[in-house]
Design an enzyme around this catalytic site. Structure first.
Site, short mmCIF file in Angstrom:
data_model
loop_
_atom_site.label_atom_id
_atom_site.label_comp_id
_atom_site.label_asym_id
_atom_site.label_seq_id
_atom_site.Cartn_x
_atom_site.Cartn_y
_atom_site.Cartn_z
N ASP A 110 -7.72 26.05 9.88
CA ASP A 110 -8.94 25.35 9.50
C ASP A 110 -9.47 24.51 10.67
OD1 ASP A 110 -9.22 25.41 6.23
OD2 ASP A 110 -7.11 25.41 6.83
N THR A 178 -8.55 28.83 1.81
CA THR A 178 -7.38 28.29 2.51
C THR A 178 -6.11 28.48 1.69
OG1 THR A 178 -8.72 26.67 3.69
CG2 THR A 178 -6.36 26.24 3.56
N HIS A 244 -9.77 30.09 -12.35
CA HIS A 244 -10.74 29.92 -13.43
C HIS A 244 -10.82 31.12 -14.36
CE1 HIS A 244 -13.13 27.04 -10.57
NE2 HIS A 244 -12.00 26.52 -11.00
N GLY A 267 -11.80 32.81 -2.61
CA GLY A 267 -12.84 32.69 -1.60
C GLY A 267 -14.22 33.05 -2.09
N ASP A 299 -19.22 26.32 0.88
CA ASP A 299 -18.57 27.49 0.30
C ASP A 299 -19.57 28.56 -0.13
OD1 ASP A 299 -15.82 26.66 0.37
OD2 ASP A 299 -16.22 25.30 -1.28
#
Length: 358
Positions: A110, A178, A244, A267, A299
């Site tokens: 990152d 990540t 989710h 992602g 994102d």
């Protein structure tokens, strides 16, 4: 006759005047020459060659050039991401928790990707605001120059277009997915750059470091990617975050039927690519992308721009357009589609919006 009986020599007066003229010439010749040059540059003669690329007026940004350097930044950041992962020197640590209580990971990938992408973009366009997921440490500042070259495919498809620098906001995600990166689920990992003008996403770049695949698009410009040929609106394949899937599955199947397929994935960049024609064996295909909770704008901005450029949509769960100014978070969840009746999809999923603020 001068005062006090002093006589002034005509020769002396002439010398004095010449000296005065010399001083005035020295003081103002540079200024006048500069103004003359400015005038000549500001008023090109008819038939003169166009202004060289990379010399936009002060305060203006050429979006074609910004697209070119955005593609380069995503690729360079991806090189760092891949190098760290393949060297297995992630140095992963928790940087905080999401609103749902899950730990957010931070790795060397990152940070190194962020440094490379940020300073490349900042060096090329110092007047443009850049928002990044990771903090930029001035102690690690590096000078990264851009040679102002534009890839041939961008030259062929995109025309120069200048906009005021103050209207531009760049959003970069130096390492999307990540968590999956730490689990070595490489297919989900992307690096992304988005350019918004007056809050609207107009340039999107999504790069997959481990396959060297890059998708880019510019609204009212062109792209190197296209939608798939067919979609299923009645029983869509819905791609959602891995964490989710349970929240979406029950409502989605009640809405679209038991044949609806839920695809858990990591992602946001990967999920947008699932809606498009990506010729990669590790890229799943979906008809709709749904996210039911708060999400950061870096994102989703690149994916939003790509979909807009191709005629698709990414909105909140209530159908509102997402503005890429102000705060860095989107509170209303999202639903994304292309070549489908987006409004009808929103009307079918009224209950999901209630969970987006939890």
């Amino acid at each position: 006759m001068a005062p006090m009986g002093i006589r002034l020599s005509p020769l002396g007066m002439a010398v004095f005047c010449l000296l005065g003229l010399g001083v005035l010439y020295h003081l103002y010749s540079g200024f006048l020459a500069g103004r003359f040059a400015f005038f000549m540059l500001s008023e090109p003669a008819a038939g003169a060659p166009e202004t060289p690329r990379g010399s936009a007026p002060a305060g203006a940004v050429d979006l074609r050039e910004l697209l070119a350097v955005s593609v380069l930044a995503a690729v360079r950041g991806g090189e760092e991401v891949k190098r760290v992962r393949e060297g297995n020197v992630l140095n992963a640590k928790a940087k905080g928790k999401t609103r749902e209580g899950a730990e957010e990971q931070l790795t060397s990938g990152d940070l190194l990707s962020n440094r490379r992408m940020f300073y490349l973009l900042k060096g090329a366009f110092p007047a443009v605001q850049i928002n990044s997921e990771e903090r930029v440490d001035t102690a690690d500042q590096e000078t990264i120059s851009w040679d102002r070259s534009i890839p041939e495919d961008i030259k062929q498809k995109i025309q120069p277009k200048e906009v005021p620098a103050e209207s531009v906001t760049v959003w970069i995600d130096p390492l999307d997915a990540t968590q999956e990166y730490t689990e070595d689920l490489r297919q989900y990992v992307t690096t992304m750059v988005c350019v918004a003008v007056n809050g609207k996403p107009v340039i999107g770049v999504i790069h997959k470091p481990f396959s060297a695949y890059t998708a880019w698009a510019m609204v009212d410009g062109g792209s190197n990617i296209k939608p798939r040929s067919s979609y299923n609106e009645k029983s869509p394949r819905i791609i959602v975050s891995r964490s989710h899937a349970g929240k979406v599955e029950q409502v989605a199947r009640q809405t679209f039927g038991n044949k609806t397929v839920i695809i858990p994935a990591g992602g946001a960049g990967y999920k947008v690519l699932a809606l498009l024609d990506v010729a990669e064996k590790n890229q799943e295909e979906a008809d709709v992308y749904i996210h039911v909770t708060y999400i950061k704008k870096w994102d989703i901005c690149a994916g939003n721009a790509v979909l807009r450029a191709l005629g698709g949509h990414m909105t909140t769960l209530t159908g509102e357009e997402i503005s890429y100014t102000g705060s860095d978070g989107n509170e209303g969840g999202l639903i994304a589609s292309i070549n489908m009746n987006h409004k009808a999809l929103i009307e079918k999923l009224p209950d999901l919006e209630k969970t987006s603020h939890k």
